[in-house]
Design a protein around this motif. Structure first.
Motif, PDB file in Angstrom:
ATOM      1  N   THR A 416       0.837  -1.192   0.000  1.00 48.92           N
ATOM      2  CA  THR A 416       0.000   0.000   0.000  1.00 48.92           C
ATOM      3  C   THR A 416       0.873   1.243   0.000  1.00 48.92           C
ATOM      4  N   VAL A 417       0.580   2.160  -0.928  1.00 50.67           N
ATOM      5  CA  VAL A 417       1.248   3.452  -0.966  1.00 50.67           C
ATOM      6  C   VAL A 417       0.222   4.512  -0.609  1.00 50.67           C
ATOM      7  N   ASP A 418       0.484   5.232   0.469  1.00 49.83           N
ATOM      8  CA  ASP A 418      -0.479   6.216   0.962  1.00 49.83           C
ATOM      9  C   ASP A 418       0.109   7.620   0.854  1.00 49.83           C
ATOM     10  N   SER A 419      -0.659   8.502   0.256  1.00 41.81           N
ATOM     11  CA  SER A 419      -0.342   9.933   0.179  1.00 41.81           C
ATOM     12  C   SER A 419       0.980  10.247  -0.510  1.00 41.81           C
ATOM     13  N   PRO A 420       1.284   9.638  -1.645  1.00 40.52           N
ATOM     14  CA  PRO A 420       2.488  10.085  -2.383  1.00 40.52           C
ATOM     15  C   PRO A 420       2.218  11.435  -3.038  1.00 40.52           C
ATOM     16  N   ALA A 421       3.224  12.286  -3.102  1.00 36.41           N
ATOM     17  CA  ALA A 421       3.029  13.607  -3.692  1.00 36.41           C
ATOM     18  C   ALA A 421       2.913  13.537  -5.205  1.00 36.41           C
ATOM     19  N   GLU A 422       3.617  12.586  -5.854  1.00 35.17           N
ATOM     20  CA  GLU A 422       3.649  12.551  -7.312  1.00 35.17           C
ATOM     21  C   GLU A 422       3.004  11.304  -7.901  1.00 35.17           C
ATOM     22  N   ALA A 423       3.386  10.133  -7.435  1.00 39.90           N
ATOM     23  CA  ALA A 423       2.794   8.889  -7.969  1.00 39.90           C
ATOM     24  C   ALA A 423       2.995   7.780  -6.954  1.00 39.90           C
ATOM     25  N   GLY A 424       2.060   6.839  -6.962  1.00 39.66           N
ATOM     26  CA  GLY A 424       2.235   5.664  -6.123  1.00 39.66           C
ATOM     27  C   GLY A 424       3.301   4.751  -6.691  1.00 39.66           C
ATOM     28  N   PHE A 425       3.106   4.353  -7.956  1.00 39.80           N
ATOM     29  CA  PHE A 425       4.067   3.498  -8.650  1.00 39.80           C
ATOM     30  C   PHE A 425       4.372   4.139  -9.999  1.00 39.80           C
ATOM     31  N   TYR A 426       5.677   4.254 -10.300  1.00 42.88           N
ATOM     32  CA  TYR A 426       6.097   4.888 -11.546  1.00 42.88           C
ATOM     33  C   TYR A 426       7.047   3.947 -12.275  1.00 42.88           C
ATOM     34  N   VAL A 427       6.717   3.607 -13.535  1.00 39.40           N
ATOM     35  CA  VAL A 427       7.521   2.688 -14.328  1.00 39.40           C
ATOM     36  C   VAL A 427       7.853   3.376 -15.651  1.00 39.40           C
ATOM     37  N   SER A 428       9.160   3.394 -16.002  1.00 42.30           N
ATOM     38  CA  SER A 428       9.549   4.053 -17.246  1.00 42.30           C
ATOM     39  C   SER A 428      10.817   3.432 -17.784  1.00 42.30           C
ATOM     40  N   ALA A 429      11.253   3.900 -18.955  1.00 38.87           N
ATOM     41  CA  ALA A 429      12.528   3.525 -19.571  1.00 38.87           C
ATOM     42  C   ALA A 429      12.701   2.015 -19.661  1.00 38.87           C
ATOM     43  N   GLY A 430      11.626   1.326 -20.044  1.00 38.00           N
ATOM     44  CA  GLY A 430      11.730  -0.122 -20.223  1.00 38.00           C
ATOM     45  C   GLY A 430      11.690  -0.910 -18.934  1.00 38.00           C
ATOM     46  N   GLY A 431      11.276  -0.281 -17.842  1.00 37.80           N
ATOM     47  CA  GLY A 431      11.101  -1.041 -16.607  1.00 37.80           C
ATOM     48  C   GLY A 431       9.996  -2.072 -16.765  1.00 37.80           C
ATOM     49  N   ARG A 432      10.029  -3.086 -15.928  1.00 38.52           N
ATOM     50  CA  ARG A 432       9.023  -4.149 -16.020  1.00 38.52           C
ATOM     51  C   ARG A 432       8.262  -4.212 -14.689  1.00 38.52           C
TER      52      ARG A 432
END
Length: 814
Positions: A416-432
């Protein structure tokens, strides 16, 4: 001061001896005394070299402490070779080649002795001596404070080393003293030092401070056990372990350290229980090298004074944190390099200025039931091969809960991610990454933000009250057509009219292929209440495993290793053709898949083992193809029966993949005796036979040592099909590695830099510590650091200034 007289009181019953007598010298008194006699020394200075060879009591006068000085011009002032009592004496030595007080035999008692000297050692205990030393002080600014050598032992109670020109307390040669309530300070070397096989130091309730080296140093297969001790105000690391050292810290306090609070390397093992580490300038725990391991239970690491991670695990080391707290630090846990691993259970990481957990360069981290609070980033899996598992964790009050980039592939379960300022989960640049049953609430941005066509899998995830939307999937410049996330049974409070889960109407679909996949989100809201996932035709997600062709392509891209590549391809071809013959109804030749890798460290053995596992998985030979790396410390227990259990557990973790045993020759040392390594080998051989199709085993190590290992144990040798030798990299290959590193990090080599690098790699010593590929990477990192120091002085640096590395950025040759 004139020399006084010595009174001898005879305690025996023989009529042939006087009951008392006075002697003009200590030597004469000692010669006349018998076992049990008491020698009371009158105040004065005695320029004699005394040797106590009987069980007598030698003491100064009552009520006049320090009034008797034993101060010869040279040599050992006082030697004890019997179970005598020495009390209330002042010993002074001037011989830099000899100790001031030497205990060679017996179980003497040394009470209230003060040693002020400039000797090789203040007190030296050796051989079979086992003294009890109480309330003694040593002031020796020229040498060691207390030295226990060559099998010596004894107990030191309430003693103090007030100054030492070298180590405060030095233990070596199989010695094993115990310190109780002692203080060691103002030493120019380590406060407490233990080195050498069978050397052991035990300290209870002691304090080490104001030393110009490490507070505690354990090296060369020595062991130490510290309980309720304080180590603080050192100029070097607080605690240092090296070369198979073993240390236990229980209820200790390590603080006010300008360097690493604890640094361990080269297969050392550290166990910490209820220990606090605070106010350190570099790492709180710094753990390096394959086989090195730290186990921390109920510990607290906090209040860093520098800009370094609190816990640093690299070069194949392992760290386990159980019920620990890490807080008020720049970064909490950094795990980097393939083979490195961190296991964190029921622990709190909070008040972290940057990243709580960072995993990179192929490392692995597993967090279970942990709590991350008040951090810029909760966890960041940075690049290809980096992964692990976050299970049942909560991440509160971060900028971003979890970041996955550049091909990293973690599994995030029920987090559980609570109250993130920008994103709970961030995936980029070919992440899986696989996100299973995860939840994001109160995000200031998106709940799940997946871009660049990243092949992420989301199952049964939930978002609530996310300001910009629960889910955002966007393609970027790095996206590959036909790729993208796979989403199944995910929900959001933005679609209040979702059908209940009992309906189990599931859609599994790459998000980039259907603009209506997320219905009303993100960015657009409708009055219609639709399911979060459109009821489109399900599509099968692309398999996560790569083809053998793709994996072999990565193998071919590695610098050098041409003979290794040929061997692996030949083996792969045999397995593939065998599989096809079976499909055609023909007999297939039996191929033993277990391998021996020989060569120096840093030549790519672990990398090739990982790729070999992937190849076998792509061919259907192995179920998963994952790599489990272990060494002697992971397989061999401390008592009978525990080794078989450890070996079985390691084998079970590798089921469906590759069990990689680094430095396997350590399981069969030349002087093995009753070593439990043989039990590990026997267990392993049986498991390889009983489960020959479930696990591939690769044993690795230095060439000569592995040849000896296989020749000593033919049962193991018969299980392996072939030996693959990893040659050292040539200077031009090391140069190519640096060039690859530079390209990956957006740097360029200026004209002449490549030639300078070639000369550098040609000249660098190629001794046992030479790290091959690791050396190339460290050279690049050193160049980047020197480049930064140079360019930071420019007021307005150009792009060339920021990217070009020059020959002057090269580190000095070691």
């Amino acid at each position: 001061m004139a020399q006084g007289t010595v009174q001898v009181t005879h305690t025996g019953t023989s009529r042939w001896r006087r009951r008392t007598g006075e002697y003009a010298s200590l030597a004469a008194a000692l010669e006349a005394a018998a076992d049990g006699d008491v020698l009371t020394v009158a105040p004065g200075t005695y320029r004699e070299n005394l040797v106590v060879q009987r069980s007598v009591t030698l003491r100064g006068p009552e009520g006049s402490p320090g009034s008797v000085r034993i101060a010869p011009v040279d040599g050992v002032p006082l030697t004890v070779r019997a179970s005598a009592v020495v009390q209330d004496l002042h010993v002074e030595g001037q011989d830099a080649a000899a100790p001031a007080l030497l205990v060679e035999e017996g179980t003497p008692e040394l009470l209230d002795v003060r040693i002020i000297t400039r000797s090789a050692a203040g007190i030296e205990v050796r051989g079979g001596a086992r003294p009890t030393v109480r309330r003694c002080t040593v002031d020796n600014p020229a040498g060691i404070g207390i030295a226990v050598l060559d099998g010596g032992g004894g107990v030191f109670e309430e003693c103090e080393v007030v100054a030492a020109g070298q180590s405060g307390v030095a233990v070596r040669g199989g010695a094993h003293p115990r310190l109780e309530r002692c203080r060691v300070h103002h030493a120019s070397g380590a406060g407490l030092s233990a080195t050498g096989e069978n050397s052991a130091l035990e300290a209870v309730g002691c304090e080490v401070y104001e030393v110009r080296g490490s507070g505690v140093q354990v090296t060369g297969r020595a062991t130490a056990h510290l309980t309720d001790c304080d180590v603080h105000r050192t100029t070097a690391d607080g605690v240092t372990l090296d070369t198979d050292a073993v240390l236990t810290l229980a209820d200790c306090r390590i603080h006010d350290i300008p360097e690493n609070a604890v640094d361990l390397r080269s297969r050392s093992v550290l166990t910490l229980t209820r220990t606090t580490v605070r106010q350190f300038g570099r790492n709180g725990l710094s753990v390096w090298d394959p086989g090195t391991r730290v186990d921390a239970n109920q510990c607290e690491i906090f209040d860093s004074t520098g800009d370094y991670p609190a816990v640093w695990v690299s070069d194949g080391a392992t760290a386990v944190l159980d019920s620990c707290r890490v807080h008020d630090v720049p970064d909490a846990l950094f795990v980097l390099d393939r083979g490195s691993r961190a296991d964190v259970v029921d622990s709190d990481l909070s008040q972290v200025r940057n990243t709580a957990v960072s995993v990179s360069d192929g490392a692995t981290a597993q967090l279970d039931d942990c709590r991350i609070r008040d951090a810029a980033t909760g966890a960041w899996f940075r690049d290809h091969g980096s992964g692990g598992t976050l299970s049942n964790c909560t991440i509160d009050a971060t900028q971003t809960g979890v970041i996955v980039t550049k091909g990293a592939d973690p599994t995030i379960e029920r987090c559980t991610v609570d109250s993130p300022a920008e994103a709970g989960f961030y995936v980029s640049a070919g992440g899986r990454g696989n996100f299973l049953g995860c939840r994001v609430t109160g995000s200031g941005g998106y709940g799940f933000h997946v871009i660049d066509g990243s092949r992420t899998t989301l199952k049964k995830c939930r978002t609530e009250r996310c300001a910009r939307g629960g889910y955002e999937f966007a393609e970027g410049g790095d996206a590959v057509p036909g790729t993208g996330p796979v989403v199944e049974d995910c929900t959001s409070d933005e679609s209040a009219g979702l059908r209940p889960p009992a309906a189990r109407e599931t859609a599994v679909q790459p998000a980039g292929q259907s603009p209506g996949l997320l219905g009303a989100i993100p960015g657009q809201r409708t009055t219609e209440q639709e399911p979060l996932l459109a009821a489109a035709q399900p599509q099968q997600p692309e398999p996560s495993a790569r083809t053998s062709k793709a994996v072999l392509g990565e193998l071919d891209a590695l610098v050098g290793l041409e003979s290794v590549k040929r061997e692996v391809r030949a083996l792969t071809d045999m397995i593939e053709v065998g599989r096809r013959r079976q499909q055609a109804g023909l007999k297939a030749a039996s191929v033993k898949r277990h391998l021996v890798f020989t060569g120096s460290p840093g030549t790519g053995k672990t990398t090739v083992a990982r790729l070999y596992g992937e190849i076998l998985a792509s061919l259907g030979v192995l179920e998963k193809g994952h790599l489990v790396e272990v060494s002697r410390v992971d397989l061999v227990g401390e008592h009978i029966g525990s080794t078989a259990i450890r070996t079985q557990e390691a084998f079970d973790r590798a089921r469906g993949g590759v069990l990689f045993i680094d430095e396997a020759y350590a399981l069969s040392p030349e002087d093995s005796g009753r070593d439990f390594g043989k039990e590990a080998i026997d267990t392993l051989v049986k498991l390889m036979e009983d489960h020959r199709d479930a696990v591939v085993v690769i044993v690795a190590g230095y060439t000569a040592e592995m040849e000896r290992f296989l020749s000593v144990n033919p049962g193991v040798a018969s299980r392996f099909s072939r030996t693959i030798t990893f040659s050292d990299y040539e200077p031009d290959e090391l140069l190519r590695i640096v060039e690859q590193q530079a390209d990956e990090h957006e740097y360029r080599l200026a004209p002449g830099t490549a030639e300078a690098l070639l000369k550098y790699f040609t000249a660098i010593p190629k001794g046992p510590a030479f790290g091959n590929g690791r050396t190339a990477r460290q050279t690049f990192e050193a160049m980047v650091e020197r480049h930064a120091g140079r360019v930071a002085q420019f007021e307005e640096p150009s792009t060339d200034d920021l990217t070009l590395l020059y020959a002057e950025d090269l580190p000095e040759s070691p």
